[in-house]
Design a protein around this motif. Structure first.
Motif, short mmCIF file in Angstrom:
data_model
loop_
_atom_site.label_atom_id
_atom_site.label_comp_id
_atom_site.label_asym_id
_atom_site.label_seq_id
_atom_site.Cartn_x
_atom_site.Cartn_y
_atom_site.Cartn_z
N MET A 40 0.83 -1.20 0.00
CA MET A 40 0.00 0.00 0.00
C MET A 40 0.87 1.25 0.00
N SER A 41 1.99 1.21 0.69
CA SER A 41 2.90 2.35 0.72
C SER A 41 3.48 2.63 -0.67
N ALA A 42 3.70 1.59 -1.44
CA ALA A 42 4.26 1.74 -2.78
C ALA A 42 3.20 2.10 -3.81
N GLU A 43 1.94 1.96 -3.45
CA GLU A 43 0.82 2.21 -4.36
C GLU A 43 0.77 3.70 -4.72
N ALA A 44 0.44 4.02 -5.95
CA ALA A 44 0.37 5.41 -6.40
C ALA A 44 -0.77 6.16 -5.73
N CYS A 45 -1.87 5.47 -5.43
CA CYS A 45 -3.03 6.08 -4.76
C CYS A 45 -3.51 7.34 -5.48
#
Length: 78
Positions: A40-45
């Motif tokens: 989730m931290s690496a996700e672009a969001c």
């Protein structure tokens, strides 16, 4: 130590064919929790929602755990 395979899904399926040795199912839970947070931290969001999932199989191929982490963002406070 038991061998667990952790398949990951975050828009792209990554099937684990190597596995990881963990002392047991509780350790697999901790491992998956950390993996989902990292994913989730690496996700672009860039959108209003992001979802990461993981599925854990034991050495026999039986699914023993499923987990997901969902982040939703609302453009305006409610």
């Amino acid at each position: 130590m038991p061998l667990y395979y952790v398949d990951r899904f975050d828009g792209i399926a990554v099937i684990d064919d190597v596995g990881v040795d963990l002392p047991g199912l509780e350790a697999a839970r901790d491992y998956v929790r950390s993996a989902l947070i990292e994913m989730m931290s690496a996700e672009a969001c860039t959108g209003e929602a992001s979802r990461c999932q993981a599925s854990v199989r034991d050495a026999s191929g039986r699914r023993v755990l499923e987990a997901s982490l969902v982040l939703t963002m609302s453009p305006e406070p409610r």
